[in-house]
Design an enzyme around this catalytic site. Structure first.
Site, PDB file in Angstrom:
ATOM      1  N   GLU A  40       0.476   3.678   1.742  1.00 45.32           N
ATOM      2  CA  GLU A  40       0.360   3.985   3.171  1.00 45.32           C
ATOM      3  C   GLU A  40       1.849   3.641   3.634  1.00 45.32           C
ATOM      4  OE1 GLU A  40      -1.892   5.482   5.702  1.00 45.32           O
ATOM      5  OE2 GLU A  40      -2.352   6.334   3.847  1.00 45.32           O
ATOM      6  N   SER A  58       0.968  -1.298  -0.035  1.00 45.24           N
ATOM      7  CA  SER A  58       0.160  -0.171   0.126  1.00 45.24           C
ATOM      8  C   SER A  58       0.935   1.265   0.025  1.00 45.24           C
ATOM      9  CB  SER A  58      -0.838  -0.103   1.145  1.00 45.24           C
ATOM     10  OG  SER A  58      -1.225   1.262   1.598  1.00 45.24           O
ATOM     11  N   TYR A  90      -1.559   0.163  10.525  1.00 44.35           N
ATOM     12  CA  TYR A  90      -2.042  -0.178   9.397  1.00 44.35           C
ATOM     13  C   TYR A  90      -0.654  -0.182   8.299  1.00 44.35           C
ATOM     14  CZ  TYR A  90      -3.957  -0.934   4.509  1.00 44.35           C
ATOM     15  OH  TYR A  90      -3.820  -1.168   3.159  1.00 44.35           O
TER      16      TYR A  90
HETATM   17  O1  G4F Z   1     -10.511   6.931   2.150  1.00 37.29           O
HETATM   18  P1  G4F Z   1      -9.554   6.805   3.277  1.00 37.29           P
HETATM   19  O2  G4F Z   1      -9.948   6.147   4.651  1.00 37.29           O
HETATM   20  O3  G4F Z   1      -8.144   6.070   2.780  1.00 37.29           O
HETATM   21  P2  G4F Z   1      -6.636   5.892   3.048  1.00 37.29           P
HETATM   22  O4  G4F Z   1      -6.487   6.299   4.584  1.00 37.29           O
HETATM   23  O5  G4F Z   1      -5.890   6.810   2.172  1.00 37.29           O
HETATM   24  O6  G4F Z   1      -6.223   4.496   2.722  1.00 37.29           O
HETATM   25  C1  G4F Z   1      -6.836   3.831   1.788  1.00 37.29           C
HETATM   26  O7  G4F Z   1      -5.763   3.664   0.715  1.00 37.29           O
HETATM   27  C2  G4F Z   1      -4.701   2.950   1.005  1.00 37.29           C
HETATM   28  C3  G4F Z   1      -3.914   3.094  -0.227  1.00 37.29           C
HETATM   29  O8  G4F Z   1      -2.949   4.268   0.075  1.00 37.29           O
HETATM   30  C4  G4F Z   1      -5.035   1.623   1.425  1.00 37.29           C
HETATM   31  F1  G4F Z   1      -4.003   0.987   1.728  1.00 37.29           F
HETATM   32  C5  G4F Z   1      -5.800   1.429   2.489  1.00 37.29           C
HETATM   33  O9  G4F Z   1      -6.364   0.178   2.726  1.00 37.29           O
HETATM   34  C6  G4F Z   1      -7.121   2.315   2.146  1.00 37.29           C
HETATM   35  O10 G4F Z   1      -7.616   1.616   1.101  1.00 37.29           O
HETATM   36  O11 G4F Z   1      -8.727   8.133   3.730  1.00 37.29           O
HETATM   37  C7  G4F Z   1      -8.445   8.998   2.770  1.00 37.29           C
HETATM   38  C8  G4F Z   1      -8.157  10.516   3.365  1.00 37.29           C
HETATM   39  C9  G4F Z   1      -7.350  10.223   4.548  1.00 37.29           C
HETATM   40  O12 G4F Z   1      -6.333  11.495   4.643  1.00 37.29           O
HETATM   41  C10 G4F Z   1      -8.345  10.721   5.711  1.00 37.29           C
HETATM   42  O13 G4F Z   1      -7.967  11.648   6.982  1.00 37.29           O
HETATM   43  O14 G4F Z   1      -9.423  11.044   3.677  1.00 37.29           O
HETATM   44  C11 G4F Z   1      -9.414  11.710   4.988  1.00 37.29           C
HETATM   45  N1  G4F Z   1     -10.579  11.778   5.394  1.00 37.29           N
HETATM   46  C12 G4F Z   1     -11.333  12.954   5.705  1.00 37.29           C
HETATM   47  N2  G4F Z   1     -12.391  12.905   5.973  1.00 37.29           N
HETATM   48  C13 G4F Z   1     -11.322  10.779   5.785  1.00 37.29           C
HETATM   49  C14 G4F Z   1     -12.682  11.379   6.329  1.00 37.29           C
HETATM   50  N3  G4F Z   1     -11.457   9.476   5.482  1.00 37.29           N
HETATM   51  C15 G4F Z   1     -12.368   8.592   6.148  1.00 37.29           C
HETATM   52  N4  G4F Z   1     -12.131   7.444   6.064  1.00 37.29           N
HETATM   53  N5  G4F Z   1     -13.420   9.370   6.705  1.00 37.29           N
HETATM   54  C16 G4F Z   1     -13.696  10.572   6.779  1.00 37.29           C
HETATM   55  O15 G4F Z   1     -14.617  11.067   7.349  1.00 37.29           O
END
Ligand code: G4F
Length: 334
Positions: free
Chosen positions: A130, A128, A152
């Site tokens: 990440e 990932s 993670y």
């Molecule tokens: O959609 P996210 O939860 O994805 P994240 O953390 O980037 O991880 C995903 O991608 C990775 C690949 O780089 C995978 F390995 C992992 O398994 C997963 O599929 O969050 C994306 C961004 C973050 O910066 C978070 O802080 O969105 C921001 N965010 C802002 N508000 C939010 C929210 N994320 C989530 N989940 N929910 C919110 O309300």
């Protein structure tokens, strides 16, 4: 005779697209599935409902070495795609222990069992972006140093190193895909893109009037999941095993995703989006953008879906699910 593939995590977004891809190529597809999922097919097998009669599911868990051993003996795969993991970064802050345990041991169990039972089986590990975390260079490549910012991310670095070490120490054909964020209408609702597209659908359906989000400044490199599983397959068709970055090379902020999605739905996001501290993370990954030149040159892989198309496909799909015709609401100027 058709080739045999085993997918761990077959019920997820990537597993379901990968299973469809392998079926289209004539593979016999086996999937490792938790017993609880088999007992709740309407809910937990919904992403693979359309192919259930063409794949073979095996009850087991990557957390149990004996169950992996048993499934590998039964299926003797020629390719194994290890996608199963606790993949929600945010949750890994709530429970570091189970994330590390499931993700690191899960990968170790699969690799160790493959080495014992089918050492000639080709192995794919779902790495990932990440792993780059507090990225030390822009864009990130296969050579960029890792600096994970969550349990993670740490678990994925450990899985990446385990995969590399099984390749170097035991000669396994073991590859890691360093996949940047990849989305689709099959994305889990907890991830930010799907949270936004499904939130818009609820708003248009009159079922909600607010969408609570966390950090809107974070930037991600978002591609389409159906295309990213093609890269996984291509990695296992090469003459030698290697690791590859899979990304679009474009970065957008969460705010840009919000703006594009609300605008497509004919809505002003500022009237609906509220900030909620509970969705901020103790340590954020501020900026991810990948350079997939190696995949382009060596695998012949390149992304096809642009950012706007991805956003629109997700909004349209969620609206359709709620019985809302988003094109009509745009025409009507809701
Ligand atoms: O959609 P996210 O939860 O994805 P994240 O953390 O980037 O991880 C995903 O991608 C990775 C690949 O780089 C995978 F390995 C992992 O398994 C997963 O599929 O969050 C994306 C961004 C973050 O910066 C978070 O802080 O969105 C921001 N965010 C802002 N508000 C939010 C929210 N994320 C989530 N989940 N929910 C919110 O309300």
């Amino acid at each position: 005779m058709s080739r045999r593939a085993l997918i761990t995590g077959i019920t997820g977004q990537d597993g379901s697209y990968l299973a469809e891809l392998l079926l289209s190529k004539g593979y016999k597809v086996h999937g490792l599935v938790r017993r609880v999922a088999m007992e709740d097919p309407g809910n937990r097998l919904k992403r693979i409902a359309q192919i259930l009669d063409r794949i073979q599911l095996h009850a087991g868990s990557v957390e149990s070495f004996p169950s992996i051993h048993k499934v590998l003996r039964e299926t003797e795969p020629e390719e194994c795609y290890h996608l199963a993991a606790q993949s929600f970064v945010s949750y890994s802050f709530d429970d570091e222990f189970s994330t590390l345990q499931t993700n690191i041991n899960g990968t170790h169990h699969v690799l160790a069992a493959l080495k014992d039972i089918v050492p000639g089986c080709r192995f794919y590990f779902a790495g990932s972006s990440e792993m780059f975390g507090k990225a030390v260079e822009i864009p990130q490549t296969e050579k960029t140093r890792f600096h994970p910012r969550s349990a993670y991310g740490i678990s994925k670095v450990a899985g990446f190193d385990l995969t590399r070490n099984y390749r170097e120490a035991y000669g396994l054909f073991a590859c890691s895909g360093i996949l940047f964020n990849h989305e689709s209408p099959r994305r889990g609702y907890e991830f930010v893109t799907r949270k936004i597209s499904s939130g818009i659908a609820r708003i248009l359906a009159g079922q909600d009037n607010k969408l609570a989000l966390g950090n809107l400044q974070a930037r991600r490199d978002w591609g389409h999941a159906a295309e990213y599983v093609e890269a996984m397959w291509r990695m296992l068709q090469q003459d030698s095993a290697d690791d590859y970055v899979i990304a679009t090379g474009e970065t957008h902020s969460v705010r840009e995703f919000v703006e594009a999605a609300f605008e497509y739905a004919g809505l002003d996001y500022q009237k609906y989006v509220i900030k909620d501290a509970q969705f901020y993370r103790p340590a954020e990954v501020d900026l991810l953008v990948g350079n997939a030149a190696k995949a382009r040159t060596q695998l012949g892989w390149h992304p096809r879906t642009g950012f706007e198309s991805l956003v629109q496909e997700m909004v349209e799909s969620d609206c359709r699910e709620r019985g809302v015709d988003v094109r009509q609401t745009i025409r009507a100027g809701t």
